[in-house]
Scaffold this motif. Structure first.
Motif, PDB file in Angstrom:
ATOM      1  N   LEU A  24      56.802  -5.674  83.951  1.00 12.06           N
ATOM      2  CA  LEU A  24      56.905  -5.492  85.391  1.00 12.06           C
ATOM      3  C   LEU A  24      56.033  -6.502  86.128  1.00 12.06           C
ATOM      4  O   LEU A  24      56.430  -7.031  87.170  1.00 12.06           O
ATOM      5  N   HIS A  25      54.865  -6.794  85.591  1.00 13.89           N
ATOM      6  CA  HIS A  25      53.982  -7.802  86.187  1.00 13.89           C
ATOM      7  C   HIS A  25      54.689  -9.157  86.243  1.00 13.89           C
ATOM      8  O   HIS A  25      54.634  -9.853  87.261  1.00 13.89           O
ATOM      9  N   GLU A  26      55.352  -9.511  85.159  1.00 18.08           N
ATOM     10  CA  GLU A  26      56.086 -10.777  85.119  1.00 18.08           C
ATOM     11  C   GLU A  26      57.211 -10.783  86.157  1.00 18.08           C
ATOM     12  O   GLU A  26      57.447 -11.794  86.822  1.00 18.08           O
ATOM     13  N   LYS A  27      57.897  -9.653  86.295  1.00 20.20           N
ATOM     14  CA  LYS A  27      58.972  -9.552  87.287  1.00 20.20           C
ATOM     15  C   LYS A  27      58.428  -9.710  88.706  1.00 20.20           C
ATOM     16  O   LYS A  27      59.055 -10.347  89.557  1.00 20.20           O
ATOM     17  N   VAL A  28      57.259  -9.125  88.960  1.00 23.23           N
ATOM     18  CA  VAL A  28      56.638  -9.242  90.280  1.00 23.23           C
ATOM     19  C   VAL A  28      56.299 -10.701  90.562  1.00 23.23           C
ATOM     20  O   VAL A  28      56.556 -11.203  91.662  1.00 23.23           O
ATOM     21  N   GLU A  29      55.747 -11.388  89.578  1.00 22.71           N
ATOM     22  CA  GLU A  29      55.406 -12.796  89.773  1.00 22.71           C
ATOM     23  C   GLU A  29      56.646 -13.634  90.093  1.00 22.71           C
ATOM     24  O   GLU A  29      56.620 -14.480  90.978  1.00 22.71           O
ATOM     25  N   VAL A  30      57.728 -13.388  89.382  1.00 27.16           N
ATOM     26  CA  VAL A  30      58.975 -14.114  89.640  1.00 27.16           C
ATOM     27  C   VAL A  30      59.491 -13.777  91.037  1.00 27.16           C
ATOM     28  O   VAL A  30      59.889 -14.659  91.791  1.00 27.16           O
ATOM     29  N   ALA A  31      59.471 -12.501  91.375  1.00 26.92           N
ATOM     30  CA  ALA A  31      59.958 -12.065  92.690  1.00 26.92           C
ATOM     31  C   ALA A  31      59.133 -12.697  93.813  1.00 26.92           C
ATOM     32  O   ALA A  31      59.679 -13.113  94.834  1.00 26.92           O
ATOM     33  N   GLU A  32      57.828 -12.771  93.615  1.00 25.11           N
ATOM     34  CA  GLU A  32      56.970 -13.398  94.624  1.00 25.11           C
ATOM     35  C   GLU A  32      57.287 -14.885  94.759  1.00 25.11           C
ATOM     36  O   GLU A  32      57.349 -15.416  95.867  1.00 25.11           O
ATOM     37  N   ALA A  33      57.500 -15.534  93.632  1.00 26.93           N
ATOM     38  CA  ALA A  33      57.810 -16.963  93.657  1.00 26.93           C
ATOM     39  C   ALA A  33      59.153 -17.230  94.333  1.00 26.93           C
ATOM     40  O   ALA A  33      59.326 -18.258  94.987  1.00 26.93           O
ATOM     41  N   GLU A  34      60.066 -16.292  94.191  1.00 28.45           N
ATOM     42  CA  GLU A  34      61.396 -16.455  94.786  1.00 28.45           C
ATOM     43  C   GLU A  34      61.483 -15.873  96.196  1.00 28.45           C
ATOM     44  O   GLU A  34      62.564 -15.805  96.762  1.00 28.45           O
ATOM     45  N   LYS A  35      60.341 -15.434  96.713  1.00 32.52           N
ATOM     46  CA  LYS A  35      60.270 -14.900  98.080  1.00 32.52           C
ATOM     47  C   LYS A  35      61.231 -13.730  98.312  1.00 32.52           C
ATOM     48  O   LYS A  35      61.952 -13.663  99.298  1.00 32.52           O
ATOM     49  N   VAL A  36      61.221 -12.796  97.365  1.00 34.29           N
ATOM     50  CA  VAL A  36      62.044 -11.591  97.473  1.00 34.29           C
ATOM     51  C   VAL A  36      61.533 -10.747  98.639  1.00 34.29           C
ATOM     52  O   VAL A  36      60.343 -10.800  98.981  1.00 34.29           O
ATOM     53  N   GLN A  37      62.416  -9.959  99.229  1.00 34.42           N
ATOM     54  CA  GLN A  37      62.024  -9.116 100.354  1.00 34.42           C
ATOM     55  C   GLN A  37      60.834  -8.229  99.982  1.00 34.42           C
ATOM     56  O   GLN A  37      60.751  -7.709  98.871  1.00 34.42           O
TER      57      GLN A  37
END
Length: 71
Positions: A24-37
């Protein structure tokens, strides 16, 4: 079930929680990098915190059972 068996079961549960948290931490990092809502990031971060709480509870239970065995 003996304390040793309970401890082994809890350690397996803890390892599973750790792996879920890491993923989940990795998913959060990717989401942050991709500027997810933000609302999706907030939900994932809440899930991470919940996993951390569960990990803490399992660790506490393990330490408690280990202390019983030492007494």
């Amino acid at each position: 079930m003996t304390n040793v068996e309970k401890i082994d079961k809890l350690k397996n549960r803890l390892q599973s929680l750790i792996e879920k948290h890491k993923l989940l931490h990795e998913k959060v990092e990717v989401a942050e990098a991709e500027k997810v809502q933000e609302k999706y990031l907030v939900e994932m971060k809440k899930q991470k915190l919940s996993l951390k709480d569960d990990m803490w509870k399992v660790e506490l239970e393990i330490y408690s059972l280990e202390a019983q065995d030492e007494a």
